[in-house]
Design an enzyme around this catalytic site. Structure first.
Site, PDB file in Angstrom:
ATOM      1  N   LYS A  35      67.611  25.542  33.268  1.00 13.49           N
ATOM      2  CA  LYS A  35      66.967  26.050  34.490  1.00 13.49           C
ATOM      3  C   LYS A  35      65.489  25.679  34.604  1.00 13.49           C
ATOM      4  O   LYS A  35      64.974  25.477  35.689  1.00 13.49           O
ATOM      5  CB  LYS A  35      67.133  27.562  34.585  1.00 13.49           C
ATOM      6  CG  LYS A  35      66.322  28.321  33.543  1.00 13.49           C
ATOM      7  CD  LYS A  35      66.557  29.822  33.629  1.00 13.49           C
ATOM      8  CE  LYS A  35      65.666  30.531  32.632  1.00 13.49           C
ATOM      9  NZ  LYS A  35      66.251  31.742  32.065  1.00 13.49           N
ATOM     10  N   ARG A 130      65.637  44.367  30.483  1.00 14.07           N
ATOM     11  CA  ARG A 130      66.168  43.590  31.594  1.00 14.07           C
ATOM     12  C   ARG A 130      67.652  43.954  31.650  1.00 14.07           C
ATOM     13  O   ARG A 130      67.953  45.149  31.699  1.00 14.07           O
ATOM     14  CB  ARG A 130      65.887  42.085  31.428  1.00 14.07           C
ATOM     15  CG  ARG A 130      65.762  41.393  32.792  1.00 14.07           C
ATOM     16  CD  ARG A 130      65.398  39.930  32.703  1.00 14.07           C
ATOM     17  NE  ARG A 130      66.495  39.111  32.185  1.00 14.07           N
ATOM     18  CZ  ARG A 130      66.393  37.789  31.995  1.00 14.07           C
ATOM     19  NH1 ARG A 130      65.264  37.162  32.275  1.00 14.07           N
ATOM     20  NH2 ARG A 130      67.409  37.100  31.528  1.00 14.07           N
TER      21      ARG A 130
END
Ligand SMILES: *Cc1c(COP(=O)(O)O)cnc(C)c1O
Length: 361
Positions: A35, A130
């Site tokens: 990414k 997260r």
């Protein structure tokens, strides 16, 4: 045309090979995370050529294209899917990271429709806040539910650290992941193919030979694509890693001696901040034809010419002090930079920055 981003897939392949070797020595499979380079096809090729066991990306939107040129490697979706992404996830991803049983059930329904088995990695919350089930032990109950689903198979468990909360992977949190993996395997009499112990920031544990033995998968992006943050933030230098995998080139569009302190009534800059300046007298400054719209963080660019200091940027201008550059600069000269992760992420995705692939095939 400038600005231009030179991309060196050969160096990225080299870095993949080094990390792969390190992982292999520790019986760890390598999910390479593309990414940060926006899946530039030649970069993805290099990651595969370097020995990736899985190819991982965070955005399902990019998977259709990824699938079109990644044929023989499982694709792993890193960002937990949302209810609006289910169809694409089943269609294009082989494995997805998950933390919500409701979503996993939706994946199951869609997998039935598409006649597919979809693999999931159940994420555990181990402190970084997260994604992940909390408290982590709850995963046992969740797995009971997963095992009832006809078209979902539990490939393993995993965790994410040092992303949002800045929590360091250590023997305690990854030890917990490892213990829960053992417990799950025993209780359900099923082997976990993936016990995924984090990202680049878990490499220090591996290098120090402190990785809990049960961890058999890492998801690595930064230290392969750049290898710079791990060195400067964590003080770990992995031998042989090439850090100049990208070079940004920008053109000088103004070159003048000017005061170092703005004059007139101080107010706000283009982004609503009140900047402050020290007066260093008159200095030679250059404006380069690139800006925050392309890299967001000017202070995360590394000038490759000695004597250049980055002063700041607006959306389309990068302002540098060149007083201490020894040679004579001229308008139109090209200034080169290496990058930290942030600028790599934005520059590779910017349609305004030309990409040039260097020395690859
Ligand atoms: C981005 C990401 C990674 C890779 O992190 P690096 O620091 O680039 O190695 C791993 N796992 C998840 C879930 C991610 O989102």
């Amino acid at each position: 045309m400038y600005p231009k981003l030179e991309v060196y897939p050969g160096k990225i392949k080299n870095n993949t090979e080094i990390i792969k070797k390190l992982c292999k020595k520790n019986n760890i499979k390598l999910a390479v995370v593309s990414k940060g380079a926006n899946n530039i096809p030649e970069v993805v090729e290099a990651l595969i050529a370097g020995g990736a066991d899985y190819l991982a990306d965070s955005r399902i939107k990019r998977f259709k294209k990824l699938r079109s040129f990644v044929k023989n490697l499982p694709l792993m979706l890193l960002r937990i899917p949302g209810p609006g992404e289910i169809k694409e996830v089943i269609k294009y991803a082989d494995i997805s990271l998950n933390s919500e049983i409701e979503i996993i059930k939706l994946l199951n329904e869609e997998a039935k429709i598409q006649s597919k088995m979809h693999k999931i990695v159940y994420m555990l919350e181990l402190g970084d806040l997260r994604e992940g089930v909390y408290p982590a032990e709850k995963v046992i109950e969740k797995i009971k539910e997963v095992n009832k689903l006809s078209n979902i198979s539990l490939e393993g468990i995993g965790t994410n650290l040092s992303c949002y909360g800045g929590i360091k992977p250590d023997e305690k949190n990854l030890g917990k992941l490892s213990d829960l993996a053992k417990k799950i395997e025993k209780q359900f009499n099923q082997k976990l193919n993936i016990v995924s112990g984090g990202s680049t920031t878990s490499l220090p544990l591996l290098l120090d030979d402190k990785m809990p033995k049960k961890i058999n998968n890492l998801r690595i992006g930064e230290s392969i694509l750049l290898g710079r943050d791990i060195e400067s933030l964590w003080d770990y230098n992995i031998k042989g890693i090439k850090k100049d995998t990208f070079i940004l080139k920008a053109e000088i569009i103004e070159l003048k001696d000017k005061p170092s302190k703005p004059f007139g009534q101080p107010f706000v800059d283009a982004f609503g901040h009140k900047p402050s300046f020290e007066d260093h007298g008159k200095r030679k400054r250059a404006i380069l034809g690139i800006g925050k719209a392309d890299f967001v963080y000017p202070d995360q660019l590394i000038p490759l010419k000695e004597g250049i200091e980055i002063l700041g940027a607006s959306s389309d201008h990068l302002i540098v002090d060149v007083e201490d550059v020894e040679e004579d600069l001229s308008l139109g000269d090209i200034i080169n930079f290496n990058l930290f992760y942030g600028p790599m992420l934005y520059l590779t995705a910017s349609s305004l920055v030309e990409k040039e692939i260097i020395n690859w095939r």
